[in-house]
Motif scaffolding. Structure first.
Motif, PDB file in Angstrom:
ATOM      1  N   ILE A  47      36.519 -39.339 -49.262  1.00  0.00           N
ATOM      2  CA  ILE A  47      37.780 -39.734 -48.637  1.00  0.00           C
ATOM      3  C   ILE A  47      38.124 -38.786 -47.501  1.00  0.00           C
ATOM      4  O   ILE A  47      38.546 -39.204 -46.417  1.00  0.00           O
ATOM      5  N   THR A  48      37.950 -37.493 -47.738  1.00  0.00           N
ATOM      6  CA  THR A  48      38.219 -36.498 -46.697  1.00  0.00           C
ATOM      7  C   THR A  48      37.322 -36.725 -45.488  1.00  0.00           C
ATOM      8  O   THR A  48      37.781 -36.695 -44.346  1.00  0.00           O
ATOM      9  N   ALA A  49      36.043 -36.984 -45.749  1.00  0.00           N
ATOM     10  CA  ALA A  49      35.108 -37.242 -44.652  1.00  0.00           C
ATOM     11  C   ALA A  49      35.485 -38.513 -43.900  1.00  0.00           C
ATOM     12  O   ALA A  49      35.395 -38.565 -42.663  1.00  0.00           O
ATOM     13  N   SER A  50      35.926 -39.545 -44.620  1.00  0.00           N
ATOM     14  CA  SER A  50      36.320 -40.804 -43.976  1.00  0.00           C
ATOM     15  C   SER A  50      37.521 -40.606 -43.064  1.00  0.00           C
ATOM     16  O   SER A  50      37.548 -41.111 -41.932  1.00  0.00           O
ATOM     17  N   LEU A  51      38.505 -39.858 -43.551  1.00  0.00           N
ATOM     18  CA  LEU A  51      39.702 -39.603 -42.733  1.00  0.00           C
ATOM     19  C   LEU A  51      39.363 -38.735 -41.526  1.00  0.00           C
ATOM     20  O   LEU A  51      39.865 -38.959 -40.426  1.00  0.00           O
ATOM     21  N   PHE A  52      38.492 -37.753 -41.738  1.00  0.00           N
ATOM     22  CA  PHE A  52      38.055 -36.887 -40.649  1.00  0.00           C
ATOM     23  C   PHE A  52      37.341 -37.709 -39.577  1.00  0.00           C
ATOM     24  O   PHE A  52      37.629 -37.596 -38.382  1.00  0.00           O
ATOM     25  N   ALA A  53      36.421 -38.562 -40.006  1.00  0.00           N
ATOM     26  CA  ALA A  53      35.655 -39.377 -39.060  1.00  0.00           C
ATOM     27  C   ALA A  53      36.557 -40.377 -38.342  1.00  0.00           C
ATOM     28  O   ALA A  53      36.432 -40.590 -37.123  1.00  0.00           O
ATOM     29  N   HIS A  54      37.467 -40.996 -39.081  1.00  0.00           N
ATOM     30  CA  HIS A  54      38.365 -41.987 -38.478  1.00  0.00           C
ATOM     31  C   HIS A  54      39.270 -41.318 -37.446  1.00  0.00           C
ATOM     32  O   HIS A  54      39.455 -41.846 -36.338  1.00  0.00           O
ATOM     33  N   ALA A  55      39.823 -40.176 -37.813  1.00  0.00           N
ATOM     34  CA  ALA A  55      40.730 -39.470 -36.901  1.00  0.00           C
ATOM     35  C   ALA A  55      40.020 -39.040 -35.628  1.00  0.00           C
ATOM     36  O   ALA A  55      40.516 -39.269 -34.517  1.00  0.00           O
ATOM     37  N   MET A  66      47.018 -47.061 -36.124  1.00  0.00           N
ATOM     38  CA  MET A  66      45.727 -47.292 -36.782  1.00  0.00           C
ATOM     39  C   MET A  66      45.395 -46.164 -37.755  1.00  0.00           C
ATOM     40  O   MET A  66      44.909 -46.410 -38.865  1.00  0.00           O
ATOM     41  N   MET A  67      45.668 -44.936 -37.348  1.00  0.00           N
ATOM     42  CA  MET A  67      45.403 -43.804 -38.227  1.00  0.00           C
ATOM     43  C   MET A  67      46.295 -43.855 -39.453  1.00  0.00           C
ATOM     44  O   MET A  67      45.844 -43.654 -40.584  1.00  0.00           O
ATOM     45  N   GLY A  68      47.576 -44.148 -39.234  1.00  0.00           N
ATOM     46  CA  GLY A  68      48.504 -44.236 -40.353  1.00  0.00           C
ATOM     47  C   GLY A  68      48.132 -45.341 -41.320  1.00  0.00           C
ATOM     48  O   GLY A  68      48.187 -45.160 -42.552  1.00  0.00           O
ATOM     49  N   ASP A  69      47.732 -46.479 -40.790  1.00  0.00           N
ATOM     50  CA  ASP A  69      47.332 -47.602 -41.640  1.00  0.00           C
ATOM     51  C   ASP A  69      46.094 -47.259 -42.466  1.00  0.00           C
ATOM     52  O   ASP A  69      45.996 -47.627 -43.648  1.00  0.00           O
ATOM     53  N   PHE A  70      45.146 -46.558 -41.828  1.00  0.00           N
ATOM     54  CA  PHE A  70      43.919 -46.194 -42.541  1.00  0.00           C
ATOM     55  C   PHE A  70      44.229 -45.220 -43.677  1.00  0.00           C
ATOM     56  O   PHE A  70      43.712 -45.377 -44.794  1.00  0.00           O
ATOM     57  N   ARG A 129      46.394 -46.093 -51.166  1.00  0.00           N
ATOM     58  CA  ARG A 129      46.631 -47.196 -52.106  1.00  0.00           C
ATOM     59  C   ARG A 129      45.375 -47.530 -52.906  1.00  0.00           C
ATOM     60  O   ARG A 129      45.452 -47.875 -54.097  1.00  0.00           O
ATOM     61  N   GLN A 130      44.238 -47.417 -52.249  1.00  0.00           N
ATOM     62  CA  GLN A 130      42.972 -47.689 -52.937  1.00  0.00           C
ATOM     63  C   GLN A 130      42.772 -46.732 -54.101  1.00  0.00           C
ATOM     64  O   GLN A 130      42.389 -47.144 -55.203  1.00  0.00           O
ATOM     65  N   ILE A 131      43.032 -45.464 -53.865  1.00  0.00           N
ATOM     66  CA  ILE A 131      42.889 -44.467 -54.936  1.00  0.00           C
ATOM     67  C   ILE A 131      43.885 -44.744 -56.056  1.00  0.00           C
ATOM     68  O   ILE A 131      43.546 -44.689 -57.244  1.00  0.00           O
TER      69      ILE A 131
END
Length: 215
Positions: free
Chosen positions: A164-172, A194-198, A204-206
C-alpha cells in the motif's frame, strides 16, 4: 563562560554559516549541471571559497548531494508529522500521511527533482555510494512510515502495508511528474483530487477486507 568556550562557539557558528553557504551554492550548481556535471570546484566558485575550503566540510560532490537530499527528507518527515498532529483515527492518518507526502512535493518540486536525480540528466538509475544510498533510503522509508503504520492499524498485514505504501508513493510521484511537466492538462483533471480519491479508495479497501476477516 570561559574564553575557550566562547571561541569554540564562534568557530562553530562560522563553520555552520560556511556550510550553509556551500549547500546553497551546491544546490544551484546541481540544478544547473546535475550530479554528473557538477564538481566541487564549481560549487566552491559559486560559494566564493577555494576547493580546499570545501574539503574541510565535504569529501566529495556525492557527500554534498547526500546532505542536501537528507535535509529535504527531514523536511518531508517534519511536514508529515505536523499534518498528523492530533489525528488518532488510523483511516484518517493513512489519508493525511499520503496527502502530506503529495503536498510536500507539490509545493517543493525541486525537492522531487533532487530525490529522483532529475536535474539535467533525466530519468535513470543513480546513486551516491552504497553507504549514503542506504542511509537516504532509510530516511525516505521513515518519511513514508506513517502510511505503513496506519495501514497496519487498519488491519493490513506487514506485506500488504508495504505494498500500500509503495502504491501511494508511486501514484503520488506519477501525478506530481505529470503536474510539474504540465502533461496532466491534456486530461482535464485535478491531480490533488485524483490523489485524494486514490488514498480514500485504498483506505476503504483495507477497512472492508478487515471487516470481512472480523466476521
Amino acid at each position: 563562560m570561559s574564553a575557550n568556550n566562547s571561541a569554540d562557539k564562534r568557530r562553530s557558528a562560522v563553520n555552520e554559516l560556511k556550510r550553509d553557504l556551500i549547500l546553497k551554492a551546491a544546490r544551484r550548481v546541481f540544478e544547473e549541471e546535475g550530479l554528473e556535471g557538477a564538481s566541487l570546484r564549481a560549487i566552491a566558485k559559486v560559494a566564493g571559497y577555494t576547493p580546499a575550503a570545501l574539503y574541510f566540510h565535504f569529501d566529495s560532490k556525492e557527500a554534498v548531494y547526500a546532505e542536501l537530499l537528507s535535509s529535504s527528507l527531514d523536511n518531508l518527515k517534519q511536514e508529515t508529522e505536523r499534518a498528523l498532529n492530533q489525528i488518532s483515527s488510523p483511516a484518517e492518518k493513512l489519508h493525511t500521511a499520503a496527502m502530506a507526502f503529495f503536498h510536500y512535493y507539490r509545493d517543493n518540486p525541486r525537492d522531487l527533482d533532487l530525490g529522483f536525480y532529475l536535474f539535467r540528466g533525466g530519468m535513470k538509475p543513480r546513486g551516491l555510494g552504497q553507504e549514503r544510498d542506504a542511509m537516504l533510503n532509510r530516511q525516505l522509508q521513515n518519511g513514508l512510515q506513517p502510511i505503513t503504520d496506519a495501514a497496519v492499524a487498519l488491519g493490513a498485514g506487514a506485506a500488504q502495508a508495504r505494498e500500500i505504501t509503495a502504491s501511494l508513493f508511486a501514484h503520488a510521484t506519477g501525478l506530481l511528474l505529470l503536474a510539474h511537466t504540465g502533461r496532466i492538462r491534456i486530461f482535464g483533471v485535478e491531480v490533488e483530487a485524483m490523489m485524494g480519491d486514490f488514498a480514500t479508495t485504498l483506505t476503504r479497501q483495507i477497512e472492508e477486507e478487515n471487516s470481512h476477516v472480523d466476521h
